[in-house]
Scaffold this active site. Structure first.
Site, mmCIF file in Angstrom:
data_model
loop_
_atom_site.group_PDB
_atom_site.id
_atom_site.type_symbol
_atom_site.label_atom_id
_atom_site.label_comp_id
_atom_site.label_asym_id
_atom_site.label_seq_id
_atom_site.Cartn_x
_atom_site.Cartn_y
_atom_site.Cartn_z
ATOM 1 N N GLY A 81 0.857 -1.211 0.084
ATOM 2 C CA GLY A 81 0.169 0.011 0.107
ATOM 3 C C GLY A 81 0.698 1.358 0.077
ATOM 4 N N ASN A 136 1.589 3.202 -2.221
ATOM 5 C CA ASN A 136 1.069 4.442 -3.578
ATOM 6 C C ASN A 136 0.563 5.514 -3.005
ATOM 7 O OD1 ASN A 136 -0.955 2.017 -3.314
ATOM 8 N ND2 ASN A 136 -2.136 3.810 -3.866
ATOM 9 N N LEU A 165 0.343 6.928 4.272
ATOM 10 C CA LEU A 165 1.607 6.434 5.413
ATOM 11 C C LEU A 165 2.443 5.783 4.467
ATOM 12 C CD1 LEU A 165 -0.866 5.493 8.179
ATOM 13 C CD2 LEU A 165 0.310 7.511 7.987
ATOM 14 N N GLY A 166 1.940 4.926 3.563
ATOM 15 C CA GLY A 166 2.996 4.111 2.981
ATOM 16 C C GLY A 166 3.675 4.624 1.724
ATOM 17 N N SER A 172 -3.878 -0.052 14.523
ATOM 18 C CA SER A 172 -4.566 1.088 14.738
ATOM 19 C C SER A 172 -5.252 1.275 16.226
ATOM 20 C CB SER A 172 -5.740 1.223 13.923
ATOM 21 O OG SER A 172 -6.766 2.094 14.505
ATOM 22 N N TYR A 185 -13.754 -3.275 11.414
ATOM 23 C CA TYR A 185 -12.401 -2.710 11.390
ATOM 24 C C TYR A 185 -11.328 -2.894 12.655
ATOM 25 C CZ TYR A 185 -8.695 0.938 10.786
ATOM 26 O OH TYR A 185 -7.567 1.470 10.808
#
Length: 309
Positions: free
Chosen positions: A25, A27, A30-31, A148, A175
């Site tokens: 991830g 792109n 945070l990544g 998280s 989640y």
């Protein structure tokens, strides 16, 4: 747990030259920040992401960076990405399990798993297992999994009887479960690494309240209020990535360490070691989740120490 004042910053990061880093991830959000900062210090970065065009936009400014297509909601895609990465790299110094979905409408992955736990946990479990041998042959390697504050929702205890949200669906609850599985996975991975006397460690991090695109799935009635709250009390993606970067590079980090912001409620601030729910450290839950994950994904990680070849 009692936290000391953190002085850690980007200037604290050691040189990363010679390290091969895989980030899921990467792109956006945070990544992307994580990829840019590690690349700026010399790491060879592999962006594993679903959106190849966005990934290529990020790599265009990163010397020697690569993009591999990875859809964590498809075990077929996970295997193809792992094969491609393995074909290019004999060793991996760092795997950052960063990609994720937050509070999506009810959905399932290509393999029929509840979308959030399937993407946030099972996809990463499979990828880690398929790349594990490349990490084990690399002294000082790490697996960093991004979780998280939401891992504490619902008391911070995993309900195995409703892991796939088959009895009613609540996007927040799903989640929270997926983020709790991230921590259970990290702790059990570290236990198995230590048992194998591997020179690889597993570490976790959370970004506090960070302004990223994850909130796009929030229900419309509450989205403006939560977005406004995050804007006021949260922090930028650049600052939200600091706990991940510390987990990835701090020479003093130990297995099962967990980093998050130092500010009030761990919502913002410099990265420090933080605590997690007692449920995330339950040995029986750790073991049970691992076994279920092996069964669901068909991936059974082998822990062969580097000294064993």
């Amino acid at each position: 747990m009692t936290r000391t004042r953190s002085t850690w910053s980007l200037d604290s990061m050691p040189d990363q030259s010679g390290r091969t880093v895989v980030i899921t991830g990467a792109n956006s959000g945070l990544g992307a920040v994580t990829a840019r900062e590690l690349s700026a210090r010399g790491a060879a970065v592999v962006l594993a992401c679903r959106d190849m065009s966005k990934g290529e936009q990020v790599t265009s400014s990163l010397p020697g960076a690569e993009v591999v297509r990875l859809d964590l909601a498809s075990l077929e895609s996970v295997r193809e990405a792992a094969d491609e990465i393995r074909g290019r790299h004999e060793r991996i110094d760092l795997l950052v399990n960063n990609a994720g979905l937050m509070m999506t409408p009810r959905g399932v992955t290509q393999d029929g798993f509840e979308l959030q736990v399937g993407t946030n946990h099972l996809g990463h479990f499979a990828l880690t297992g398929l790349l594990l041998d490349r990490l084990l042959v690399t002294p000082g390697s790490r697996v960093v999994t991004v979780t998280s504050l939401a891992h504490r929702w619902g008391g911070g205890v995993l309900d195995f009887d409703n892991l796939q949200a088959e009895r009613g669906y609540d996007s927040m609850g799903a989640y929270g479960r997926s983020k709790l599985t991230n921590l259970l996975f990290t702790h059990e991975l570290q236990r198995r690494l230590a048992e194998a006397r591997a020179q690889t460690i597993a570490v976790a991090a959370h970004p506090g309240l960070s302004r990223t695109s994850l909130a796009r799935y929030l229900p419309l009635p509450v989205r403006p209020f939560i977005a406004a709250g995050t804007w006021v009390t949260g922090q930028s993606a650049a600052k939200g990535a600091l706990p991940t970067l510390r987990a990835a590079t701090d020479p003093t980090a130990v297995g099962s360490a967990f980093y998050g912001p130092s500010g009030p409620g761990e919502t913002r601030g410099r990265p420090v070691a933080v605590g997690s729910s007692s449920g995330s450290r339950d040995p029986e839950a750790m073991r049970r989740l691992w076994e279920i994950s092996e069964e669901l994904t068909g991936v059974r990680p082998r822990f062969v120490p580097a000294s064993a070849g």
